[in-house]
Design an enzyme around this catalytic site. Structure first.
Site, PDB file in Angstrom:
ATOM      1  N   GLU A 136       0.828  -1.204   0.000  1.00  0.00           N
ATOM      2  CA  GLU A 136       0.000   0.000   0.000  1.00  0.00           C
ATOM      3  C   GLU A 136       0.867   1.261   0.000  1.00  0.00           C
ATOM      4  O   GLU A 136       0.664   2.163  -0.813  1.00  0.00           O
ATOM      5  CB  GLU A 136      -0.910  -0.006   1.230  1.00  0.00           C
TER       6      GLU A 136
ATOM      7  N   ASP B 264       1.220   4.107  -2.992  1.00  0.00           N
ATOM      8  CA  ASP B 264       0.856   5.509  -2.766  1.00  0.00           C
ATOM      9  C   ASP B 264       2.009   6.449  -3.087  1.00  0.00           C
ATOM     10  O   ASP B 264       1.807   7.526  -3.658  1.00  0.00           O
ATOM     11  CB  ASP B 264       0.400   5.705  -1.310  1.00  0.00           C
TER      12      ASP B 264
ATOM     13  N   SER C  26      -7.268   2.417  -3.726  1.00  0.00           N
ATOM     14  CA  SER C  26      -5.970   2.786  -3.171  1.00  0.00           C
ATOM     15  C   SER C  26      -5.081   3.412  -4.216  1.00  0.00           C
ATOM     16  O   SER C  26      -4.226   4.223  -3.894  1.00  0.00           O
ATOM     17  CB  SER C  26      -5.235   1.530  -2.728  1.00  0.00           C
TER      18      SER C  26
END
Ligand SMILES: *[C@@H]1O[C@H](CO)[C@@H](O)[C@H](O)[C@H]1NC(C)=O
Ligand SMILES: *[C@@H]1O[C@H](CO)[C@@H](O)[C@H](O)[C@H]1NC(C)=O
Ligand SMILES: *[C@@H]1O[C@H](CO)[C@@H](O)[C@H](O)[C@H]1NC(C)=O
Ligand SMILES: *[C@@H]1O[C@H](CO)[C@@H](O)[C@H](O)[C@H]1NC(C)=O
Length: 566
Positions: A285, A289, A483
């Site tokens: 994750e 990002d 996400s």
């Protein structure tokens, strides 16, 4: 994102366990829940001497004034558009009045409780008491709620009350009625695909983008410039939670592979909140990002905001990061978060309202606050087989943030996982009333009774959220989820802010009034739907205009520049 959604969450499928809770004489019921999240079991009364670290959130002196001020500086037609508030100006609205602080302090003192006033705006009161005292103080009945998958126990109550004279001074008390799954990094992300990507280079052409999304695809798809941003005062914040760390080595490999036109050593700054760190431990994750901000918002200074375990806000640091940034002299102008809670219902009304108010402060400061809308389609954040009803994910349902849904394929269609729908806690904000009303009229009686047409509709916008290539722990792979969508959209906003700052104009700040006033600036997505894995229900269909699968649509950079007056 799934790590987070799994880690924070509750399932949308709730079991009914209780009826209503009558408060004692002289007390007012502050919040109750009529069911518990499906992954939890009630194992009966908590031991009376178990200690609870309590927090009381005091009411803002002028919450409605802050909302009016936020809309005044964020609505394009307003004469005060772009005149964002200082932290002192926000504090004047947000700090509790002396009467509020006194009333709650006097009450606790009269109960023999030693407490501390806390928080950047002195709006929290903290203290420790045993369960026996909490039961008496709050007319509560604390019980052990066990999260079956992990055996973690949460001591919570199905209802709590406050003395009549105190009730109006308090937003929320924690821990009380919110039942959320514990953080558990070992659960691991459940990405739709994480296979080795085919050989894709920076000169990938859009034809390949049906299979693999790279920065080059997004530049072509949305018209995002590859030319470097120029303004050093422009900042893009990327939050990280639950021991997810962004790796410089992976970023270097990613840039070498997919952004050969920029320096592979382009890095990011680190900000620590609640003891957050950035260890040498790859997190899918966090890498996603960082790679889709540093690798897309070319030359915009990026800060990885690591939110650690030392949070006591009752919401895993979700409130602390907003409160810390809102009090900064120069907060990042854009903040993207790809973590969240599966269901606003699990979190409960008082705590989610309080959290949403913290994001309102950030918006008033001129910060664009973006959140991934969630990956469970209409079922909330988490995949599930058989959903009894629609669920809104949080913070996506908060009207003071911008929720980013997901798309896939070229031409883009809604991706099934894209969370969207309507809130049961937050009413439809004025800025989107026409848009949501048009959608509700268009679908007619479909799904009647399963969603709340008078609630805040989400997401607001969308971006690609499938087959996105990242580098993690040295390997290239594909990930799916909103996400990805949130950092992608945040990068577009950061690049527009760069040009606004260069033109000596205010940054975009709280985006939603601007988004709904400029639907023409987005590629309207008109096909696909978002059932998530709730195949028994189906999802909301993407249609012409706003829809609760893809919002107003995906970015068209040049049209967004024009809408921003550039
Ligand atoms: C990818 O590139 C490597 C090295 O150039 C080559 O050996 C391999 O066959 C390629 N794979 C595909 C699927 O094209
Ligand atoms: C953005 O909109 C303009 C004007 O309609 C259009 O010419 C352009 O192709 C769009 N850009 C992208 C990347 O779709
Ligand atoms: C529907 O939304 C409104 C506005 O937020 C709220 O007042 C109402 O309680 C919601 N209805 C249900 C059944 O939750
Ligand atoms: C909503 O529609 C009405 C009637 O067409 C219009 O007067 C109003 O300006 C619109 N509001 C927004 C926020 O777009």
């Amino acid at each position: 994102m799934r790590l987070s959604w799994t880690a924070f969450v509750f399932s949308a499928c709730l079991l009914s366990t209780r009826g209503s809770h009558a408060p004692r004489a002289g007390m007012l019921l502050h919040e109750e829940r009529d069911d518990i999240p499906v992954d939890f079991v009630n194992r009966g009364p908590a031991t009376p001497d178990t200690m609870l670290d309590m927090r009381v959130a005091l009411k803002m002196a002028d919450r409605d004034g802050l909302e009016t001020a936020l809309l005044d500086v964020s609505t394009p037609s307003s004469p005060h558009y772009g005149r964002h508030l200082t932290s002192e100006e926000v504090r004047a609205f947000a700090s509790p009045s002396p009467e509020t602080t006194d009333a709650v302090s006097d009450w606790l003192a009269s109960e023999g409780i030693t407490f501390k006033v806390d928080g950047a705006d002195a709006d929290w009161i903290t203290f420790s008491i045993p369960v026996s005292k909490a039961n008496e103080l709050l007319g509560a009945s604390y019980e052990n709620f066990v999260h079956s998958p992990t055996d973690v126990v949460q001591v919570r109550t199905m209802a709590y009350s406050l003395p009549e004279a105190i009730s109006g001074h308090v937003d929320a008390v924690y821990p009380t009625t919110s039942i959320t799954a514990p953080r558990d990094p070992s659960l691991g992300p459940m990405f739709e695909a994480y296979t080795s990507a085919p050989n894709v280079t920076a000169d990938a052409v859009p034809a390949s983008c049906n299979n693999v999304i790279t920065p080059a695809c997004l530049q072509a798809l949305y018209g995002i410039p590859a030319t470097p941003a120029t303004q050093s005062s422009n900042k893009l914040g990327v939050t990280g939670f639950i021991e997810q760390y962004a790796q410089k080595a992976d970023l270097r490999d990613f840039l070498s592979l997919l952004r050969r036109d920029i320096n592979p050593n382009t890095g990011f700054a680190l900000q620590s909140i609640d003891g957050g760190v950035n260890e040498a431990l790859a997190g899918i994750e966090a890498n996603l990002d960082i790679e889709y901000t540093v690798g897309l918002a070319t030359a915009v200074p990026v800060t990885f905001i690591s939110v650690g375990a030392l949070n006591a806000d009752g919401v895993q640091g979700f409130m602390d990061f907003a409160e810390v940034l809102a009090a900064e002299r120069n907060p990042p102008q854009v903040v993207t978060t790809s973590y969240g809670f599966d269901s606003e219902r699990g979190l409960g009304r008082t705590l989610s309202t309080r959290l949403c108010n913290s994001y309102m402060k950030l918006g008033a400061r001129g910060v664009s606050v973006l959140f991934a809308s969630g990956d469970g389609g209409v079922g909330g954040g988490q995949p599930k087989q058989n959903c009894p009803r629609f669920e809104g994910a949080f913070p996506a349902t908060c009207p003071f943030i911008t929720a980013v849904g997901g798309t896939h394929n070229i031409p883009e269609t809604a991706v099934a996982l894209s969370s969207g729908g309507f809130s049961n806690f937050f009413g439809t904000p004025a800025y989107q009333k026409n848009a949501t009303a048009a959608y509700v009229a268009r679908i007619g009686s479909m799904y009647q009774g399963m969603y709340n047409a008078s609630g805040r509709g989400f997401p607001d916008v969308a971006a690609i959220g499938d087959k996105v290539e990242i580098v993690n722990a040295g390997d290239a792979g594909l990930v799916a989820g909103t996400s990805a969508s949130s950092p992608i959209f945040a990068s577009v906003i950061a690049l527009i802010n760069d040009r606004l700052i260069a033109a000596r104009k205010p940054v975009l700040g709280f985006l939603n009034p601007w988004i709904y006033a400029n639907p023409q600036a987005f590629n309207d997505i008109t096909s696909g739907s978002n059932p998530g894995s709730c195949l028994n229900i189906g999802g909301f269909q993407a249609t012409a205009g706003w829809d609760p699968a893809t919002g107003q649509g995906t970015p068209n950079f040049s049209k967004m520049l024009a809408a921003a007056g550039l």
